[in-house]
Scaffold this motif. Structure first.
Motif, mmCIF file in Angstrom:
data_model
loop_
_atom_site.group_PDB
_atom_site.id
_atom_site.type_symbol
_atom_site.label_atom_id
_atom_site.label_comp_id
_atom_site.label_asym_id
_atom_site.label_seq_id
_atom_site.Cartn_x
_atom_site.Cartn_y
_atom_site.Cartn_z
ATOM 1 N N ARG A 132 0.503 20.960 -16.407
ATOM 2 C CA ARG A 132 -0.337 21.167 -17.588
ATOM 3 C C ARG A 132 -1.740 20.654 -17.333
ATOM 4 N NH1 ARG A 132 2.857 20.494 -22.992
ATOM 5 N NH2 ARG A 132 0.694 20.653 -23.615
ATOM 6 N N LEU A 133 -2.725 21.425 -17.771
ATOM 7 C CA LEU A 133 -4.126 21.071 -17.607
ATOM 8 C C LEU A 133 -4.604 20.163 -18.738
ATOM 9 C CD1 LEU A 133 -6.649 21.639 -15.866
ATOM 10 C CD2 LEU A 133 -7.078 23.614 -17.290
ATOM 11 N N PHE A 134 -4.030 20.318 -19.920
ATOM 12 C CA PHE A 134 -4.486 19.585 -21.097
ATOM 13 C C PHE A 134 -3.453 18.568 -21.561
ATOM 14 C CE2 PHE A 134 -6.724 23.652 -21.326
ATOM 15 C CZ PHE A 134 -8.033 23.226 -21.501
ATOM 16 N N ASP A 135 -3.959 17.434 -22.066
ATOM 17 C CA ASP A 135 -3.118 16.430 -22.717
ATOM 18 C C ASP A 135 -3.032 16.709 -24.211
ATOM 19 O OD1 ASP A 135 -1.850 14.718 -21.048
ATOM 20 O OD2 ASP A 135 -3.348 13.135 -21.141
ATOM 21 N N GLY A 136 -4.135 17.098 -24.804
ATOM 22 C CA GLY A 136 -4.204 17.424 -26.217
ATOM 23 C C GLY A 136 -4.740 18.833 -26.358
ATOM 24 N N TYR A 137 -5.372 19.097 -27.494
ATOM 25 C CA TYR A 137 -5.908 20.447 -27.693
ATOM 26 C C TYR A 137 -7.052 20.738 -26.720
ATOM 27 C CZ TYR A 137 -7.792 24.606 -29.822
ATOM 28 O OH TYR A 137 -8.251 25.885 -30.016
ATOM 29 N N LEU A 138 -7.989 19.794 -26.583
ATOM 30 C CA LEU A 138 -9.115 19.992 -25.666
ATOM 31 C C LEU A 138 -9.260 18.879 -24.632
ATOM 32 C CD1 LEU A 138 -11.876 21.302 -28.085
ATOM 33 C CD2 LEU A 138 -10.646 22.594 -26.352
ATOM 34 N N THR A 139 -8.411 17.855 -24.695
ATOM 35 C CA THR A 139 -8.499 16.732 -23.767
ATOM 36 C C THR A 139 -7.815 17.076 -22.449
ATOM 37 O OG1 THR A 139 -8.400 15.232 -25.644
ATOM 38 C CG2 THR A 139 -8.002 14.282 -23.475
ATOM 39 N N LEU A 140 -8.559 16.968 -21.361
ATOM 40 C CA LEU A 140 -7.971 17.238 -20.048
ATOM 41 C C LEU A 140 -7.015 16.114 -19.670
ATOM 42 C CD1 LEU A 140 -11.016 18.498 -17.950
ATOM 43 C CD2 LEU A 140 -9.103 19.827 -18.797
ATOM 44 N N ALA A 141 -5.921 16.475 -19.057
ATOM 45 C CA ALA A 141 -4.990 15.472 -18.533
ATOM 46 C C ALA A 141 -5.677 14.750 -17.377
ATOM 47 C CB ALA A 141 -3.712 16.151 -18.059
ATOM 48 N N PRO A 142 -5.314 13.505 -17.105
ATOM 49 C CA PRO A 142 -5.938 12.806 -15.973
ATOM 50 C C PRO A 142 -5.568 13.432 -14.631
ATOM 51 C CG PRO A 142 -4.432 11.338 -17.163
ATOM 52 C CD PRO A 142 -4.428 12.642 -17.871
ATOM 53 N N ARG A 143 -4.336 13.925 -14.530
ATOM 54 C CA ARG A 143 -3.889 14.565 -13.287
ATOM 55 C C ARG A 143 -2.710 15.476 -13.593
ATOM 56 N NH1 ARG A 143 -3.739 11.729 -9.092
ATOM 57 N NH2 ARG A 143 -5.088 10.142 -9.847
ATOM 58 N N CYS A 144 -2.404 16.348 -12.655
ATOM 59 C CA CYS A 144 -1.259 17.255 -12.793
ATOM 60 C C CYS A 144 0.027 16.462 -12.573
ATOM 61 C CB CYS A 144 -1.360 18.387 -11.783
ATOM 62 S SG CYS A 144 0.069 19.499 -11.780
ATOM 63 N N LEU A 179 -11.753 28.360 -27.724
ATOM 64 C CA LEU A 179 -12.307 27.189 -27.049
ATOM 65 C C LEU A 179 -11.405 26.643 -25.946
ATOM 66 C CD1 LEU A 179 -14.835 25.553 -27.051
ATOM 67 C CD2 LEU A 179 -13.862 24.076 -28.784
ATOM 68 N N ARG A 180 -10.135 26.462 -26.217
ATOM 69 C CA ARG A 180 -9.222 25.909 -25.202
ATOM 70 C C ARG A 180 -9.041 26.843 -24.003
ATOM 71 N NH1 ARG A 180 -3.931 22.446 -25.493
ATOM 72 N NH2 ARG A 180 -2.846 23.213 -23.671
ATOM 73 N N PRO A 181 -8.759 28.141 -24.208
ATOM 74 C CA PRO A 181 -8.622 29.011 -23.028
ATOM 75 C C PRO A 181 -9.899 29.097 -22.197
ATOM 76 C CG PRO A 181 -7.833 30.136 -24.999
ATOM 77 C CD PRO A 181 -8.436 28.849 -25.442
ATOM 78 N N LEU A 182 -11.045 29.114 -22.859
ATOM 79 C CA LEU A 182 -12.299 29.198 -22.115
ATOM 80 C C LEU A 182 -12.571 27.915 -21.341
ATOM 81 C CD1 LEU A 182 -14.111 31.604 -21.907
ATOM 82 C CD2 LEU A 182 -15.615 30.595 -23.567
ATOM 83 N N LYS A 183 -12.269 26.756 -21.931
ATOM 84 C CA LYS A 183 -12.438 25.494 -21.212
ATOM 85 C C LYS A 183 -11.492 25.439 -20.015
ATOM 86 C CE LYS A 183 -12.604 20.499 -21.776
ATOM 87 N NZ LYS A 183 -12.618 19.392 -22.737
ATOM 88 N N GLY A 184 -10.253 25.873 -20.198
ATOM 89 C CA GLY A 184 -9.308 25.924 -19.088
ATOM 90 C C GLY A 184 -9.791 26.832 -17.974
#
Length: 140
Positions: free
Chosen positions: A32-44, A106-111
């Motif tokens: 997963r790339l995201f931890d929350g709706y727009l928060t990036l996870a620290p690592r895979c 917003l989320r798909p574009l940020k991803g």
């Protein structure tokens, strides 16, 4: 042999668009790339790719506002000219269109932008990384 923790290791033929829209890791395609709706996870969690390289800044917000605002403002203008409704009708139609459109994209574009940064090895430019013959003397 590449280090699996290196964020510049080759991706297994994954498309940035496909990974970004699904919100998955640009290296393995499973984490997963995201931890929350727009928060990036620290690592895979699957391959251990460190996402600290990612810096989408305001790019996703700018593109989403540009994509969503033109049709919604066009709709609001048409509604005003064609029907001349009271202000509350605009609040019930235009505002939800803006919110749903912006939050939905917003989320798909940020991803997509984060995955494209990884897959295309985007990095901040540094003057010191340029070879000496490419540097110019500003006083000359």
């Amino acid at each position: 042999m590449t280090d699996p923790r290196d964020h510049h290791s080759p991706s297994p033929g994954l498309s940035p668009m496909r990974c970004g829209l699904r919100g998955c890791c640009p290296r393995c395609g499973r984490g997963r790339l995201f931890d929350g709706y727009l928060t990036l996870a620290p690592r895979c969690a699957v391959c251990g790719l460190d996402f600290s390289f990612a810096d989408p800044a305001d790019g996703p917000a700018f593109f989403v506002m540009s994509i969503v605002s033109f049709p919604v403002v066009g709709f609001a203008g048409w509604l005003e000219v064609a029907m001349e409704p009271p202000l509350w009708v605009h609040a019930l139609t235009t505002l939800p269109l803006l919110l749903i459109g912006c939050l939905g994209l917003l989320r798909p574009l940020k991803g997509w932008i984060v995955c494209a940064q990884h897959i295309h090895k985007a990095a901040e430019a540094r003057l010191a990384d340029r070879p000496p013959e490419a540097r110019t003397d500003p006083t000359a």
